[in-house]
Design an enzyme around this catalytic site. Structure first.
Site, PDB file in Angstrom:
ATOM      1  N   TRP A 136       0.814  -1.215   0.000  1.00 40.78           N
ATOM      2  CA  TRP A 136       0.000   0.000   0.000  1.00 40.78           C
ATOM      3  C   TRP A 136       0.852   1.271   0.000  1.00 40.78           C
ATOM      4  O   TRP A 136       0.314   2.361   0.173  1.00 40.78           O
ATOM      5  CB  TRP A 136      -0.912   0.021   1.235  1.00 40.78           C
ATOM      6  CG  TRP A 136      -1.841  -1.143   1.319  1.00 40.78           C
ATOM      7  CD1 TRP A 136      -3.092  -1.250   0.778  1.00 40.78           C
ATOM      8  CD2 TRP A 136      -1.597  -2.391   2.000  1.00 40.78           C
ATOM      9  NE1 TRP A 136      -3.637  -2.472   1.081  1.00 40.78           N
ATOM     10  CE2 TRP A 136      -2.746  -3.197   1.835  1.00 40.78           C
ATOM     11  CE3 TRP A 136      -0.524  -2.897   2.738  1.00 40.78           C
ATOM     12  CZ2 TRP A 136      -2.839  -4.482   2.372  1.00 40.78           C
ATOM     13  CZ3 TRP A 136      -0.618  -4.179   3.269  1.00 40.78           C
ATOM     14  CH2 TRP A 136      -1.766  -4.951   3.082  1.00 40.78           C
ATOM     15  N   ASP A 137       2.162   1.169  -0.137  1.00 39.19           N
ATOM     16  CA  ASP A 137       3.052   2.327  -0.057  1.00 39.19           C
ATOM     17  C   ASP A 137       2.891   3.054   1.275  1.00 39.19           C
ATOM     18  O   ASP A 137       2.860   4.276   1.332  1.00 39.19           O
ATOM     19  CB  ASP A 137       2.794   3.294  -1.215  1.00 39.19           C
ATOM     20  CG  ASP A 137       3.843   4.403  -1.281  1.00 39.19           C
ATOM     21  OD1 ASP A 137       5.019   4.126  -0.987  1.00 39.19           O
ATOM     22  OD2 ASP A 137       3.494   5.543  -1.615  1.00 39.19           O
TER      23      ASP A 137
END
Length: 460
Positions: A136-137
């Site tokens: 998801w960064d």
């Protein structure tokens, strides 16, 4: 630094923060090119001799056996140091590519973590991973805040790590052990459609302080934006999948709703702290985005433009490109209900919120929205011994002072652009000053500047 960039050297390293200086060490992390490649330079941190420039030690967060097929897990933001303990604390980002992890299914325990290193040797003393198998960064994007607190009558040298997820993790900075329990809780798995992906069955959730955002369900829709968009927001909400925090990316339908994701939660300003009242101060954003994966052939046909933290990105070398977009109607209004940004004070003896309030004003086409709606914020606070909170960071390019005691706004001024760096407070010849750098950032809006604005506090 690029002389040591010898693995997956697809692009030169860049520096987004000044080095961390401690004792006889100049410690450097680096930034790269997000969302572009599956194989990227590994996130090595370097300690240099300030007299000669010679490299003293290096630290890599990636296991050597998988470093060549992934990359990053770098430290692109500021670090913190406790010279008394001889420790430097690294906020470590996510591996590459950011939204697909099939090339890095083996454990990478130091990625998306706070990791404490011995200042003299660079060896790991302790590490806490805040996101397992990060797809998801959720970069750990701010320096942890070091604070001495008293909990249940016990004095604790603590560390608070703020995150994009809206979580505030608090541990003993000597050992990395919980101050308040941090639970491993089950999280959603995938829908079976993403080639080669694996999913972490659990993720860490802090019990105190409570999450700054309610990620258990889709945020409510802002009805004004939905009406103006003739139901556009409602249709988008219906078409985005979401099963709570850590719903994984998908290529089905319109993709997955992300709340928060790359632009949400706490950004690179981190957390301020007042030692006399043991109060932590943090600003944070409510932002809803959508993530969609595209099989390579489909991505090549559909890919459009990209901007700052949104648009289409190739993740070259992975089977999927991706897109990330803010959830807006056709007029650019947020589809999610306000407030869009807040600031809060937390009693660190109990972990409870003292107060929270909307912060800043959103601005578009020259108009200011009511301050009750708040603004997305980037850049953190400075807290003074006199009980003031100074902060910029809002979309309206204002700088403000709040009361630490109750959150009341006491002062504001307009500067050249949003002040997305933390303010500095200092004393000169018996007078106190606060300085803001009004540089701007296009994540907030297309307004940049080169102004340094200094203010004198009232005095004799």
């Amino acid at each position: 630094m690029n002389q040591w960039n010898d693995i997956n050297a697809k692009y030169p390293l860049s520096l987004l923060q000044p080095p961390t200086v401690a004792g006889d060490h100049v410690i450097l992390g680096w930034a790269g090119k997000d969302w572009a490649y599956a194989e990227a330079p590994p996130g090595t941190v370097f300690s240099l001799d300030p007299q000669t420039g010679a490299r003293q030690w290096s630290f890599s967060s990636l296991p050597a056996q998988i470093a060549k097929r992934t990359g990053t897990a770098n430290v692109w933001t500021a670090m913190s140091v406790d010279e008394g303990l001889g420790l430097v604390y690294l906020p470590v980002s996510s591996p590459s590519p950011n939204y697909w992890g099939g090339n890095r299914a083996d454990p990478i325990p130091l990625a998306t973590s706070t990791t404490a290193l011995d200042l003299e040797t660079g060896k790991v003393v302790w590490s806490r991973q805040w996101v397992h198998h990060d797809i998801w960064d959720y970069d750990i994007n701010s320096a942890p805040t070091l604070m001495d607190i008293t909990v249940a009558g016990k004095q604790i040298p603590a560390l608070m790590q703020a995150t994009k997820m809206g979580f505030l993790f608090v541990v003993d900075r000597r050992t990395g052990k919980d101050v308040w329990p941090i639970d491993e809780r089950p999280v959603p798995g995938g829908d079976g459609s993403v080639q080669g992906e694996v999913y972490a069955p659990t993720q860490p959730f802090p019990t105190k302080p409570a999450p700054l955002l309610d990620q258990s369900k889709k945020p409510p829709i802002w009805r004004i934006a939905d009406v103006v968009g003739l139901g556009e927001c409602s249709r988008l909400w219906d078409n985005l999948s979401y099963r709570g925090m850590y719903s994984p990316p998908t290529h089905k339908g319109e993709g997955v709703l992300a709340y928060p994701d790359s632009a949400g939660g706490v950004q690179w300003g981190g957390v301020g702290f007042d030692p006399s009242t043991q109060t932590a101060v943090v600003n944070f954003s409510h932002v809803v985005q959508s993530i969609k994966l595209y099989p390579r052939d489909e991505y090549q046909r559909l890919a459009g433009d990209s901007g700052n933290e949104q648009g289409y990105y190739p993740q070259e070398g992975a089977p999927y490109g991706m897109s990330l977009h803010n959830a807006l109607n056709w007029l650019g209004m947020p589809c999610w209900a306000p407030p869009f940004g807040e600031i809060a004070a937390i009693d660190m003896t109990t972990g409870d919120v003292k107060w929270r309030r909307p912060m800043g004003a959103s601005q578009k086409w020259g108009f200011y929205m009511p301050e009750s709606l708040g603004s997305v914020t980037i850049g953190g606070p400075a807290v003074t011994a006199g009980g003031l909170i100074f902060i910029g960071g809002s979309m309206d390019a204002k700088v403000r002072a709040y009361s630490l005691a109750n959150g009341q706004e006491l002062w504001s001024d307009i500067v050249q652009a949003p002040a997305v760096a933390n303010p500095a407070v200092y004393e000169y010849r018996g007078r106190e000053y606060v300085v803001f750098v009004a540089g701007g950032n296009t994540i907030l809006k297309d307004q940049v500047g080169d102004q340094v604005a200094a203010y004198a506090l009232p005095g004799p």
